[in-house]
Write an enzyme that holds these catalytic residues in place. Structure first.
Site, short mmCIF file in Angstrom:
data_model
loop_
_atom_site.label_atom_id
_atom_site.label_comp_id
_atom_site.label_asym_id
_atom_site.label_seq_id
_atom_site.Cartn_x
_atom_site.Cartn_y
_atom_site.Cartn_z
N TYR A 171 27.37 13.93 -3.88
CA TYR A 171 26.23 13.02 -4.25
C TYR A 171 25.91 13.00 -5.65
CZ TYR A 171 21.67 10.42 -3.96
OH TYR A 171 20.48 9.81 -4.46
N LYS A 175 26.41 10.23 -8.80
CA LYS A 175 25.24 9.86 -9.53
C LYS A 175 25.18 10.16 -11.29
CE LYS A 175 22.99 7.65 -6.22
NZ LYS A 175 22.85 6.40 -6.41
#
Length: 303
Positions: A171, A175
């Site tokens: 993640y 991002k």
């Protein structure tokens, strides 16, 4: 409401729940015609349902707004192309793209399966790139035809991507990649009348409730709900509006009633020998430099 998005057409991905839902409702409240995209997957990306997107579109219409549903997978070329096509075919134009879709599959790195890496990077990073690519192609064609748009893209990064997050290597990497994509897109698309920014939100969503527990809960006494997703939406709406002219290539943190301009990587303390270092020399120099360097604050969970 001021109607700062009156007549503008906005696409919001991942708009069936949480932050995306809040953004879609806020845009519609300010006069935008909204394309509500959501695959209807679970918190880990499994499954699909038209229900979440349809409920948000119905809610917008019940409040007097206009909305259309798109349930395609925006991390595929076909899904992303059809997302832009739905906006153009339904409303005749496209003014703003809010990239928000995503899910998490948290694991420590030594336990992180290749499939979990690929799935999370796919939905967040590829799921930003493909809608942006197809929207940008439309806006470039408009500009070349002499109809320079006042187009806006709002990407969704995270504190995990800016500062790291234990247990979220997939993640956080995705991002962080979104920040890089935002900076490149802002530079490349400015000539076509397109502004591109990113927001790192902190709010109560399916991705944060289980990680942070009580810290994300709404106050029982009815006082200000600091973690409500709707707190982030005013910034997103303003960035999607024509009133944000001149603001591009920026990253903002948004949490509760606070908005922060994130300054990102910049040169810190430097040592220059004006010659080649030996390993021992450079190691000693690095330790001295680090004593004067700012330290990033760590992040421990999705946001």
């Amino acid at each position: 409401m001021t109607g700062i998005c009156s007549g503008r057409v906005a696409v919001v991905t991942g708009a069936g729940r949480g932050l995306g839902r809040a953004h879609a409702l806020a845009l519609a409240a300010e006069g935008a015609l909204v394309v509500v995209n959501d695959l209807g997957a679970g918190p880990d990306g499994q499954g699909a349902s038209a229900g979440p997107a349809q409920r948000v579109a119905d809610e917008i219409r019940a409040r007097g707004g206009e909305a259309v549903v798109h349930c395609g997978d925006i991390a595929t070329g076909e899904g992303a192309a059809s997302l832009v096509a739905v906006a153009l075919e339904t409303f005749g134009r496209l003014d703003a793209l809010v990239n928000n879709a995503g899910f998490v599959r948290d694991r420590m790195l030594v336990n992180l399966a290749e499939d979990d890496w690929d799935a999370v990077v796919r939905v967040h990073l590829k799921g930003h790139f493909l809608p942006l690519r197809h929207a940008a192609a439309h806006w470039r064609a408009e500009a070349k035809a002499g109809r320079v748009p006042h187009a806006r893209v709002v990407n969704t990064t995270s504190g995990a991507g800016l500062l790291g997050s234990v247990g979220q290597g997939n993640y956080a990497a995705a991002k962080a990649g979104i920040v890089g994509l935002t900076l490149v897109a802002a530079a490349e698309l400015a000539r076509y009348g397109v502004q591109v920014n990113a927001v790192a939100p902190a709010a109560r969503t399916r991705m944060t409730r289980d990680v942070f527990g009580e810290a994300m809960a709404a106050p029982p006494d009815g006082t200000f709900d600091a973690m409500a997703p709707a707190n982030v939406s005013p910034l997103v709406v303003w960035l999607a509006s024509a009133r944000s002219t001149g603001v591009t290539g920026q990253v903002f943190e948004a949490e509760a009633g606070r908005v922060t301009v994130m300054e990102g990587w910049h040169p810190g303390p430097t040592a220059d020998k004006a010659d080649r270092w030996s390993p021992s020399e450079v190691g000693e120099a690095v330790r001295k430099l680090l004593t004067g360097a700012r330290r990033a604050r760590p992040v421990y969970g999705a946001g």
